[in-house]
Design an enzyme around this catalytic site. Structure first.
Site, PDB file in Angstrom:
ATOM      1  N   SER A  46       1.043  -1.088  -0.146  1.00 36.16           N
ATOM      2  CA  SER A  46       0.137  -0.158   0.077  1.00 36.16           C
ATOM      3  C   SER A  46       0.606   1.292   0.125  1.00 36.16           C
ATOM      4  CB  SER A  46      -1.040   0.128   0.716  1.00 36.16           C
ATOM      5  OG  SER A  46      -0.353  -0.102   2.719  1.00 36.16           O
ATOM      6  N   ASP A 329      -2.778   7.906   8.033  1.00 36.04           N
ATOM      7  CA  ASP A 329      -4.082   7.151   8.994  1.00 36.04           C
ATOM      8  C   ASP A 329      -2.821   6.457   9.918  1.00 36.04           C
ATOM      9  OD1 ASP A 329      -2.935   5.689   7.258  1.00 36.04           O
ATOM     10  OD2 ASP A 329      -4.315   4.620   6.069  1.00 36.04           O
ATOM     11  N   HIS A 332       0.088   5.045   7.235  1.00 37.97           N
ATOM     12  CA  HIS A 332      -0.027   5.546   5.750  1.00 37.97           C
ATOM     13  C   HIS A 332       0.568   6.769   5.722  1.00 37.97           C
ATOM     14  CE1 HIS A 332      -2.136   1.532   5.005  1.00 37.97           C
ATOM     15  NE2 HIS A 332      -1.503   1.846   3.979  1.00 37.97           N
TER      16      HIS A 332
END
EC number: 3.1.1.-
Length: 354
Positions: A46, A329, A332
């Site tokens: 991610s 968040d 990330h």
């Protein structure tokens, strides 16, 4: 990177004595051509994914992700751009199209490369995750090359591969409740597989492969929440450094075996720390009031950024200005966080280029 909440108990051992001299094991090649690549192929998780996961499967396609760029969810695990986008910007090319969107992109757009990264994945299969690990991602790349209708063999020597491994394998290790005494050996397995993957990409024709070091896991908000986002966990960071030490060793071996091809460790770890510690006018680097505090969080520990209840009511809180937060968040970086990291890395990229 989608680490489970049990990451809070990450690692118990300190391996600081192993880290000395890691940088000296990285060979420098004087015969590199100083030309930037003109296409980018991306593999990993991610930190690099720009939209490969199906919309029904990922929070990255839900509001408020993408609130900064492109002002709507785009499949990126951030409020905006991620590492892939900033590396592409440095190369002077458009961010490569996600693999799952290739059939909807024009031929000209595909010439900038392709992104095979899927959020939540690792070099091995990760827990409760049906998405393709890195080996499978490279299989997809190989199939695209074999088809011959997008890229020719002459395209690859001027290409760059980004290989992102941000910790999901270690999250799975913990989720499976494996003994922590087995962790150092597992780290070596992870790093050895990274090296195998990087060599495979090279043998497919890509002459420059960049592998970021792992970011300081002990500084993730999922960890620092337990001290009100005031300090990083030194033990977790020491264990992260063992991964990075092993990575430097493995990449040094690859460079010794494959001249003039170059495998490069891009120092995410120290770039993150440089941004965290920035107290003055570091060129291009934002000064964050509290870099460990994320912008988007659940209203309590039962919820995460983007969650809503059965009535569709928001169960998350967003900071007033995402540009003032390093983390988007609990796992990330924000777009501004990534921009600052790659501003720090600019000199490194310039020094190793091509």
């Amino acid at each position: 990177m989608e680490l489970p909440k049990l990451l809070i108990s990450l690692f118990l051992f300190s391996f600081s004595s192993f880290f000395l001299g890691a940088e000296s094991d990285y060979p420098q090649h004087s015969n590199l051509k100083r030309l930037r690549p003109n296409r980018l192929f991306v593999f990993g998780d991610s930190y690099a994914d720009t939209g490969n996961i199906r919309k029904s499967l990922s929070d990255s396609w839900k509001i408020p992700y993408g609130i900064t760029f492109p002002q709507k969810p785009s499949g990126r695990f951030s409020d905006g751009r991620v590492a892939t986008d900033f590396l592409a910007r440095y190369l002077g090319i458009k961010s490569p199209i996600p693999y799952t969107w290739k059939d909807y992109a024009g031929k000209e757009r595909l010439l900038y490369g392709m992104n095979y990264a899927y959020g939540g994945t690792g070099v091995f299969k990760t827990k409760d995750n049906p998405l393709p690990n890195m080996t499978t991602q490279i299989d997809y790349f190989q199939r695209v090359l074999a088809a011959g209708n997008i890229y020719s063999p002459s395209d690859l020597p001027s290409s760059l591969a980004l290989v992102s491994v941000a910790g999901n394998d270690y999250a799975t290790f913990l989720a499976l409740k494996r003994p922590l005494t087995e962790l150092p050996a597992f780290m070596k397995q992870v790093v050895d597989q990274i090296a195998v993957n990087a060599m495979r990409i090279h043998k497919l024709g890509v002459n420059k492969i960049v592998i970021p070091s792992m970011q300081p896991l002990g500084c993730l908000p999922s960890i620092t929440v337990f001290n009100s986002f005031q300090r990083c966990n030194a033990t977790d960071n020491a264990s992260t450094n063992l991964h990075n030490y092993l990575l430097h060793k493995a990449i040094a071996r690859l460079n010794n075996e494959t001249k003039p091809s170059t495998f490069v460790v891009l120092d995410h770890y120290n770039a993150f720390l440089t941004v965290f510690k920035n107290k003055g006018p570091e060129p291009g680097v934002s000064r964050f009031g509290n870099p460990l505090k994320p912008c988007c969080v659940g209203v309590n520990s039962s919820y995460d950024c983007s969650n809503v209840d059965e009535k569709g009511e928001k169960k998350y809180i967003i900071c007033e200005d995402p540009k003032a937060a390093f983390f988007w968040d609990i796992f990330h970086p924000s777009e501004e966080g990534w921009r600052s990291v790659y501003s720090v890395l600019h000199k490194h990229l310039k020094a190793i280029w091509i």
